[in-house]
Each structure stands twice: as structure tokens, then as C-alpha cells.
Design an enzyme around this catalytic site. Sequence first.
Site, short mmCIF file in Angstrom:
data_model
loop_
_atom_site.label_atom_id
_atom_site.label_comp_id
_atom_site.label_asym_id
_atom_site.label_seq_id
_atom_site.Cartn_x
_atom_site.Cartn_y
_atom_site.Cartn_z
N ASP A 280 30.82 2.95 124.57
CA ASP A 280 31.90 2.46 123.72
C ASP A 280 31.65 0.96 123.52
O ASP A 280 30.73 0.36 124.07
CB ASP A 280 33.29 2.76 124.32
CG ASP A 280 34.37 2.79 123.23
OD1 ASP A 280 34.17 2.19 122.16
OD2 ASP A 280 35.42 3.41 123.46
C1 NOJ Z 1 36.54 1.47 120.63
C2 NOJ Z 1 37.13 2.85 120.66
O1 NOJ Z 1 37.45 3.20 122.00
C3 NOJ Z 1 36.22 3.90 120.08
O2 NOJ Z 1 36.92 5.11 120.00
C4 NOJ Z 1 35.72 3.46 118.73
O3 NOJ Z 1 34.92 4.47 118.17
C5 NOJ Z 1 34.94 2.18 118.90
N1 NOJ Z 1 35.83 1.15 119.42
C6 NOJ Z 1 34.30 1.69 117.61
O4 NOJ Z 1 35.27 1.20 116.76
#
Ligand code: NOJ
Length: 752
Positions: A280
Site C-alpha cells: 500500500d
Molecule cells: C491507500 C489505500 O489504502 C489503498 O486502498 C489505495 O489503493 C492506495 N492508497 C492508492 O491510492
Amino acid sequence: MAAFFGLIVNPYMTSSIAAPANARLTTEQRVQALLAKMTLAEKIGQMSQLNASDGHAPDYLGDDLRAGRIGSVLNVVDVDVVNELQRIAVEESRLGIPLMVGRDVIHGFKTVMPIPLGQAATWNPDIVEANARAAALEAATTGVNWTFAPMIDISRDARWGRIAESLGEDAFLASELAAAMVRGYQGEDLSAKGSIAACAKHFAGYGASESGRDYATTNIPENELRNVYLPPFKSAVDAGVVTLMASFSDLDGVPATANEFLMRQVLREEWQFDGFVVSDWNSVRQLSVHGLTANDRDAAFEAATAGVDMEMAGDAYISHLEALVSEGRVDIETIDTAAANILRAKFRLGLFEHPYTDPADLPPIASKEALQTAKNAALQSVVMLKNDHDTLPLNAETMSSIALIGPLADAPYEQLGTWIFDGDPELSVTPMHAIHSLVGHELDVRYVRAMKNSRSRASEAFDEAVEIASDSDVAVLFLGEESILSGEAHSRADISLPGDQAELVRRIRATGKPVIAVILAGRPLTLTNIVDQVDAILFAWHPGTMGGPAIADLLFGVESPSGKLPATFPRMVGQIPIYYNQKNTGKPPTPDTVVHIDDIDAHAPQLSTGMTAFHLDAGYTPLFPFGHGLSYASFEYGDIRVSVEEIGLGETVTISAELTNSGDVAAEEVVQLYVRDLVGNVTRPVRELKGFRRVRVEPGQTVRVEFDLHTDDLAFYGRNMTLMTEPGEFHAWIGGSSDAELRTEFRIAASK
Ligand code: NOJ
């Protein structure tokens, strides 16, 4: 940009890697051939994903792209910029490897579908697949070839803001819908125009964040992890999902981003996943914030060895992996495997053959089909929670006026919900506009917003709202949460209607007019303080672009509500976590054992034998159970049957029941099958959803709805963490919610 299309000048693109002459090479041979040509730095480059969110990305990422230091970018949705980034990667880097271009396309792109939790309320895999398909087609016009969806974290805690993005509390429902979403995004042919790679996230356990506080710790015993939280991921993997995203969260002391058990043992060894895992956002470097590692180098070591193939929006890999390999801490095999996993996905996407995007190859944004898909989804996502005295549907012919009141009646942006980076509020049709279009020629439609937003505490405008309600045949209140109250890092500790909404309900109730609440929200809410103040409730989630027309059709009976709750609605926050498939405990509550704190004549005696498992102030039942949802038809269930009373392991039993529509409108009903395994090697839930089917039933019609249940469908992880089906007694229920009462029994024989 036209010059890009089809013009590929990089020598490697016409060599053995991608040339049509070698198309007979298998994907694996192409992966290995390319890998053999790559330097260590180029392999690590593939493992790096960078943010490209402004229009100048080619300027500041150009040199890294030329040097092969970037495998993927995210957050760029300008097709010209994407094509230019691809051109640099393909034509100006040594090996010409195209880019994965990622974006959060969570529930639609410009055309916004209901939030995923609302989509889950349709209990309709075809709808969910169509939504994902429509989103993929729109996103692909920009060159995006990878979405960070589906989000399939099981959540039993409505305080968690991200429950909005999830498919609810149940592993079976989420698994069916996860597979549907993967099919929708990736299409039948992943390399076809309009197909984009899906990403099952967040692996794993994120939905169990303590007290629903986003990013908080999760502690999930392995047995529960395997039986509850992992099945949707397995389903996505079986459906061919190309990527997974590691969660931000800490699972039993080992953050998911460094969790070898999850990524190596479960995902690779047990499930044989051959796509790639992305971290993430910056979650590799956050391993040091968690306190698992002391610095970025150790963080890169932990994440890479645990199985994170690509780092999102961080520089730990690019800065440290080369040194870690030279020091001998990270094996070259680890790097080779990660790079190969990423290249495999790129080959499957057909990026080497067509790295560039021409929007003209795809349907236009907000096409008629996309808008119809969004409307169908919204129609089936709305759950009618109550409908006293058949207050709904409204009959325009017998009315002369209607009062529309509330902060969400005409809020084009708010009805879209969370995660709508690209959603276009200009496309939104609000309930107020849709009701005008549907019945404005017959009825006097009055509207008072009454509150600035859902959180307002100013009640000056309530008098005006009371006035129009008093002067109208019926008052429809558009209540709930504005979109910012759910989503990532938007958790709430109190999940009742915010601001002065309950007071507004009381004031309108006092007019004596029929009151209907249409609630738009990103999560289940505690509605205890208003539920008795209204005659009917339509729970519409955040219904997306076409939420207005769907709500108007449901209010006036053009269609019957058919959504069912994908998550339990608690009476009060203190009941959380509350979910239908709980364990029985040694002291299960029953109506006669419950004592209520407000009952001054009763008391819960202090006994050495104790009492049962309930709250003195909330009992043990939810306000609305999982699977609940009413209809304008009257559905009656009867004559439940099993095809055989006893089956052997490996055999199938058919369980069926009759469903009669004794009402006077045709409608769809989601018929649900629940099973209880009475005795297990580990304790088993009091009920588990094992099947569901949406059926349309005409007035007066009776249909028999059948479910085939193979003994593999009854398998669970026992004490030794292996999947098994145990012989023994089972109860099965068929009905319209998780508290269905129509029951039958069958047995699995030890050997037959
Ligand atoms: C953080 C989030 O937890 C995730 O779900 C998302 O895809 C990413 N940021 C990218 O924006």
C-alpha cells in the site's frame, strides 16, 4: 499523440521478446527471456511504482523511465500524459518495458456506481460485474490499465470508514461478489481493449482494525483469519485476479507488508498465486513507523523477503535493494521472482503489444449503457428497512403534493460517496430532480434543504421544513451522511445520524403527516433514535450518479425495493462487533433470559451459574439483521425440503423451498440459504450463508428455489488449520434474511 499508436521503435520490441514471429512463445518463456536480459537495477526498477499525479510527470519521471527505474506509475489519468510516459518507457529505455498505470477506480470512474457496500446490497453478481466492466471501460480511455479494486476486507464494524468500500461482513457473499468484480474489470480477455488488471486488497485482515479506527492494529487468530477474512481473497485468486495489495495494518504483531505467512505461505504456496503483490502507499517505509524495522533498508529487506513484489509510492526498494543483494541479505532469486511476477502481469495485459491508448477505441464516457448500468445497480442496492401500513409506494394519482426535506435530497457530490477521484458530480441526477421529472407534472413538489449539510447543528430552517410538510400529503426526508463521513481515515465512533437530523425527524413527525426517510450513507447506521419516528425507511447507501432516478422509481413503485443488508445494523455502537454468523457460546441468549436495564421491576440476578450472553441495555439482537430487506410484494416461504436426508462425503444435497408472492406486484426477492454445522472440531457459527439467488416472482405465483450443496461447500478450517468437511448433523434454513425460520436438516455420513 497519434504518432504513438502502433509505432514501436525500440529494438527489443521487435526482437525475441514481443515480435509476432515469436508469439508462439508462452507467456512464461517471454517472461524468462526478458528477465535474462535485465540488470539487477532494471529488475528492481520494475519493483518500483511512483506517483505521477500532476501533468508534468514526463518531465520529472522521464530520466528514471529511460534508465528503467520505474515499473509502474499511479494517479495519472490524462491520456496524453500516460501515452507519453509509455512512449518514454517503451521507446527510450533499454528494454522497452511498458508501464502498469494504476488508479483507484473503486466504484465507477466518471460514471459512479453505488459504493461497493451498496453494490453488495444487490446480492447480484451480474450487477456487480457489469458495474466493474463499465468502470473499466471508462478508466481505460485514459490509459489506466490497473485498478486498485476490488476491496474485499470483511468488516464487522460499521465505525470503520472503509466499510463503505467493502462488500460487507460475510465471507460467502463477499467471495461471490469479489469474483464478479474481478471478471468485470479484467474481462474475458485481459489483453483486450477495455480490460484492466484488478487488485484484491487489502491483504489481509484490515477490516478488523481495533474499534473501527482506520489503520489500527488487528489481532485475528489464524483459524478466524482462514475461515472469515481470507476466503474472498482466495475467490479473487481463483477468478484470476492479477494483483493483490498488502494491507497497511499490523496483523498479530507482523504488519501485513512484512507478513511472510500471508504472502509466501498462504498466497504462493497454498493458493499458487502467480500474479504480483503491491504494497500500500508507502507501507514499506512505514514498517519502521510500526516499529518492526529501524530504517528504510531493513524495511525493504522485510517487505521484499516477505513477498511484496512492488513498492507503491516509496523509495525503499529503489534505494536499498541493490545493496541488500550485494550484501547477500536478499537473494537474487527473491528479486527475480518479484520482477518475473510483474512482467507476467504486463504480458497478460498485452501491454507489450499495445502500450498506447486511443480513447476512440472505447465507448464514450457516461455512455447510455454506463448510465443504465449505474441506475440498475442503484435500484437493486436500496434496502427497504421498514414500511409500516404500506406507506410506500407512493401513489401520485391519489396525492396532490409532496415535501422533500433534508441535506441529501439535492446534493450531487454527496450522493457519490467515498473514493470518487474521477467521479463527475455534474453527471449526478439527484433525488429532487428525479422526483420532479417523474411526478412533477402531477404533484406539487416542494423542497426545503433544512440543513446546510448532514452535520449541521443549526435548526433555523426547520420551521420552513415543518411548514411544507404540514401543507403536503407526505414528507420524504433525505438524511444520512455526506460522502466525507466514510472512506479511508474517515471512521466514526458514533454512527447515528449526525448533526441535528434526529431533531429534524421529530419536528416533521409532529406534523402528523406520513414520514418516509431515505437515508444515504457510507455505512450501517444506528437508527434506534429515529426508527419509530418514521413510517418507512429506504436505505440507499451512497447510490452514485443515478441514485436519484433509482430512488424516485422506488418511492413511486415503478420498481419494488429488492436490496438486502450485506452488514448487520446494530441498535447501538456498544454492540459492535455484531454479525449474524457469530458463535453460539456456552451460554446463548434467548428472549426469556434477557433482562433490560430500563425494566425497573426486573433485575439480572448475580448467580454462580451466571446468565446468558446479552447486553443489559441492548439485548442481543441487532436493529436489522444481515440479509434483511423488504419488498412491495408479500413473500412467503414454505415447504422446505432436502433431496436426501443423508449424504456421503463428496456428494451433493439439494435443499429447496417454495416462495410465493401473495402480494399484488411483481418483484425480485433474494432467497438465502443458511446452514449450521452442529458439532465441529472447532466451534462453528450459529448460521452461515451458503447460497443466494435473486428471483422474480409474479403476483400469485409460487416458485420452488433450489440450492445444491456439495460437501466441499461445508468445509472449514479446523484446529490444525487444514480445510475439511466433517461428517455430522446440519441444519439448513431458507428465507429472506439471516433470521429465516423455515428449517430442515440433513446429515453427512462418516462413510457411505
Ligand atoms: C491507500 C489505500 O489504502 C489503498 O486502498 C489505495 O489503493 C492506495 N492508497 C492508492 O491510492
